[in-house]
Design a protein around this motif. Structure first.
Motif, PDB file in Angstrom:
ATOM      1  N   ARG A 139       2.767   8.827  -8.308  1.00  0.00           N
ATOM      2  CA  ARG A 139       3.135  10.126  -7.749  1.00  0.00           C
ATOM      3  C   ARG A 139       1.922  10.665  -7.004  1.00  0.00           C
ATOM      4  N   ALA A 140       2.071  10.923  -5.722  1.00  0.00           N
ATOM      5  CA  ALA A 140       0.943  11.310  -4.885  1.00  0.00           C
ATOM      6  C   ALA A 140       0.442  12.705  -5.239  1.00  0.00           C
ATOM      7  N   ASP A 141      -0.868  12.811  -5.423  1.00  0.00           N
ATOM      8  CA  ASP A 141      -1.448  14.141  -5.624  1.00  0.00           C
ATOM      9  C   ASP A 141      -1.767  14.756  -4.259  1.00  0.00           C
ATOM     10  N   ALA A 142      -2.248  15.983  -4.280  1.00  0.00           N
ATOM     11  CA  ALA A 142      -2.485  16.708  -3.031  1.00  0.00           C
ATOM     12  C   ALA A 142      -3.497  15.995  -2.146  1.00  0.00           C
ATOM     13  N   GLN A 143      -4.524  15.404  -2.759  1.00  0.00           N
ATOM     14  CA  GLN A 143      -5.556  14.729  -1.965  1.00  0.00           C
ATOM     15  C   GLN A 143      -5.020  13.469  -1.310  1.00  0.00           C
ATOM     16  N   MET A 148      -2.023  11.739   4.717  1.00  0.00           N
ATOM     17  CA  MET A 148      -0.875  10.987   5.223  1.00  0.00           C
ATOM     18  C   MET A 148       0.319  11.875   5.565  1.00  0.00           C
ATOM     19  N   GLU A 149       0.158  13.197   5.522  1.00  0.00           N
ATOM     20  CA  GLU A 149       1.276  14.073   5.882  1.00  0.00           C
ATOM     21  C   GLU A 149       1.621  13.904   7.356  1.00  0.00           C
ATOM     22  N   PRO A 150       2.912  14.009   7.733  1.00  0.00           N
ATOM     23  CA  PRO A 150       4.069  14.360   6.900  1.00  0.00           C
ATOM     24  C   PRO A 150       4.736  13.169   6.237  1.00  0.00           C
ATOM     25  N   MET A 151       4.183  11.983   6.391  1.00  0.00           N
ATOM     26  CA  MET A 151       4.808  10.802   5.808  1.00  0.00           C
ATOM     27  C   MET A 151       4.820  10.867   4.285  1.00  0.00           C
ATOM     28  N   LEU A 152       3.753  11.386   3.716  1.00  0.00           N
ATOM     29  CA  LEU A 152       3.613  11.465   2.265  1.00  0.00           C
ATOM     30  C   LEU A 152       3.290  12.905   1.899  1.00  0.00           C
ATOM     31  N   SER A 153       4.125  13.521   1.100  1.00  0.00           N
ATOM     32  CA  SER A 153       3.925  14.911   0.713  1.00  0.00           C
ATOM     33  C   SER A 153       3.460  14.978  -0.736  1.00  0.00           C
ATOM     34  N   PRO A 154       2.789  16.061  -1.134  1.00  0.00           N
ATOM     35  CA  PRO A 154       2.346  16.188  -2.525  1.00  0.00           C
ATOM     36  C   PRO A 154       3.534  16.087  -3.478  1.00  0.00           C
ATOM     37  N   GLY A 155       3.372  15.288  -4.509  1.00  0.00           N
ATOM     38  CA  GLY A 155       4.443  15.110  -5.474  1.00  0.00           C
ATOM     39  C   GLY A 155       5.409  13.992  -5.138  1.00  0.00           C
ATOM     40  N   ALA A 156       5.332  13.443  -3.931  1.00  0.00           N
ATOM     41  CA  ALA A 156       6.215  12.330  -3.565  1.00  0.00           C
ATOM     42  C   ALA A 156       5.871  11.104  -4.400  1.00  0.00           C
ATOM     43  N   ILE A 157       6.874  10.270  -4.631  1.00  0.00           N
ATOM     44  CA  ILE A 157       6.664   9.032  -5.373  1.00  0.00           C
ATOM     45  C   ILE A 157       6.638   7.867  -4.394  1.00  0.00           C
ATOM     46  N   ALA A 158       5.562   7.094  -4.436  1.00  0.00           N
ATOM     47  CA  ALA A 158       5.414   5.913  -3.591  1.00  0.00           C
ATOM     48  C   ALA A 158       5.572   4.671  -4.451  1.00  0.00           C
ATOM     49  N   VAL A 159       6.527   3.827  -4.090  1.00  0.00           N
ATOM     50  CA  VAL A 159       6.746   2.559  -4.801  1.00  0.00           C
ATOM     51  C   VAL A 159       5.860   1.499  -4.155  1.00  0.00           C
ATOM     52  N   LEU A 160       5.077   0.812  -4.979  1.00  0.00           N
ATOM     53  CA  LEU A 160       4.130  -0.185  -4.496  1.00  0.00           C
ATOM     54  C   LEU A 160       4.637  -1.586  -4.825  1.00  0.00           C
ATOM     55  N   ASP A 161       4.589  -2.454  -3.836  1.00  0.00           N
ATOM     56  CA  ASP A 161       4.877  -3.879  -4.040  1.00  0.00           C
ATOM     57  C   ASP A 161       3.543  -4.584  -4.231  1.00  0.00           C
ATOM     58  N   ARG A 162       3.198  -4.855  -5.482  1.00  0.00           N
ATOM     59  CA  ARG A 162       1.887  -5.439  -5.779  1.00  0.00           C
ATOM     60  C   ARG A 162       1.858  -6.948  -5.517  1.00  0.00           C
ATOM     61  N   HIS A 163       2.945  -7.496  -4.982  1.00  0.00           N
ATOM     62  CA  HIS A 163       2.953  -8.885  -4.542  1.00  0.00           C
ATOM     63  C   HIS A 163       2.815  -8.989  -3.029  1.00  0.00           C
ATOM     64  N   TYR A 164       2.397  -7.899  -2.393  1.00  0.00           N
ATOM     65  CA  TYR A 164       2.074  -7.962  -0.959  1.00  0.00           C
ATOM     66  C   TYR A 164       0.645  -7.452  -0.796  1.00  0.00           C
ATOM     67  N   ASN A 165      -0.286  -8.401  -0.772  1.00  0.00           N
ATOM     68  CA  ASN A 165      -1.714  -8.066  -0.666  1.00  0.00           C
ATOM     69  C   ASN A 165      -2.335  -8.658   0.582  1.00  0.00           C
ATOM     70  N   SER A 166      -1.500  -8.989   1.544  1.00  0.00           N
ATOM     71  CA  SER A 166      -1.962  -9.609   2.778  1.00  0.00           C
ATOM     72  C   SER A 166      -2.099  -8.567   3.883  1.00  0.00           C
ATOM     73  N   LEU A 167      -3.060  -8.808   4.780  1.00  0.00           N
ATOM     74  CA  LEU A 167      -3.202  -7.939   5.951  1.00  0.00           C
ATOM     75  C   LEU A 167      -2.251  -8.339   7.074  1.00  0.00           C
ATOM     76  N   ALA A 168      -1.490  -9.395   6.897  1.00  0.00           N
ATOM     77  CA  ALA A 168      -0.497  -9.775   7.898  1.00  0.00           C
ATOM     78  C   ALA A 168       0.529  -8.648   8.019  1.00  0.00           C
ATOM     79  N   PRO A 169       0.827  -8.181   9.231  1.00  0.00           N
ATOM     80  CA  PRO A 169       1.783  -7.075   9.388  1.00  0.00           C
ATOM     81  C   PRO A 169       3.126  -7.411   8.749  1.00  0.00           C
TER      82      PRO A 169
END
Length: 235
Positions: A139-143, A148-169
């Protein structure tokens, strides 16, 4: 996400193209049929464009709405009754960075997400993360949100795919949004790599670009916690 947010996403994308040298304000004005002063005011947030004007700019630069969104944004975690779901644990930043498995004691809350939406994600896992629990959320804090606003707002939940660690787009011609280890903190940024340094780019121009030098034995994958694959903005 509303029309005002989309307006700002388009403006930010055009500013990035100008900063990269692939576009100029005068060329954009010519392409879209505006006076240069009108485009300049839009790019500098002194005035907004009408819906018709936004359509003209999108068409002039061959930009579609989905190209403005490097992640899937949704307003609620509702899924259809016949769609199976997967429980994604919402955890602390430190657990997202360091815990291969998520103990019950580390779960702050849980999120029910469409299993189809999760399984559709492509993986590019590092050897370190290949056997980690794949999907976790923070859950994103204010900092974290401010850069990243407006893409990410305080309190928003970001789901992370921890099986994507490549810099390939992840998608061609679109920046990929990552959760990145920055010292003891976890930040959400667009990431480039050049001359032995990670370049962490915020969305908001009010925040500086961060440079993270890598030691000789380190690789970018050591810092990429995972790709941000979903953002739930109103939970």
């Amino acid at each position: 996400m509303n029309f005002q947010d989309l307006h700002e996403l388009l403006r930010a994308e055009l500013v990035r193209r100008i900063e990269r040298g692939t576009l100029t304000g005068s060329r954009l004005a010519q392409q879209a049929g505006f006076q240069q002063a009108h485009i300049s005011n839009f790019l500098n947030r002194r005035r907004a464009l009408s819906l018709e004007g936004l359509d003209r700019v999108l068409a002039a630069q061959n930009i579609s709405i989905d190209q403005l969104l490097p992640v899937e944004l949704t307003a609620a975690a509702q899924v259809a009754s016949d769609d199976p779901t997967e429980t994604v644990p919402v955890v602390s930043a430190s657990a997202a960075m360091d815990d291969a498995e998520i103990d019950a004691s580390s779960v702050i809350e849980t999120l029910e997400v469409s299993a189809t939406r999760l399984s559709d994600n492509r993986a590019r896992a590092s050897s370190r993360n290949a056997h980690w629990r794949r999907f976790v959320a923070i859950r994103a804090d204010a900092q974290q949100a401010a850069a990243m606003e407006p893409m990410l707002s305080p309190g928003a939940i970001a789901v992370l795919d921890r099986h994507y660690n490549s810099l390939a787009p992840y998608r061609a011609h679109q920046p990929t949004l990552y959760a990145v280890r920055s010292g003891a903190a976890l930040v959400v940024r667009f990431v480039d790599f050049d001359e032995g340094r990670l370049i962490l780019r915020p969305y908001s121009r009010r925040f500086p670009v961060q440079l993270v030098p890598l030691a000789a034995h380190e690789s970018p994958m050591d810092y990429l916690v995972g790709r941000v694959c979903l953002i739930f903005s109103e939970l």
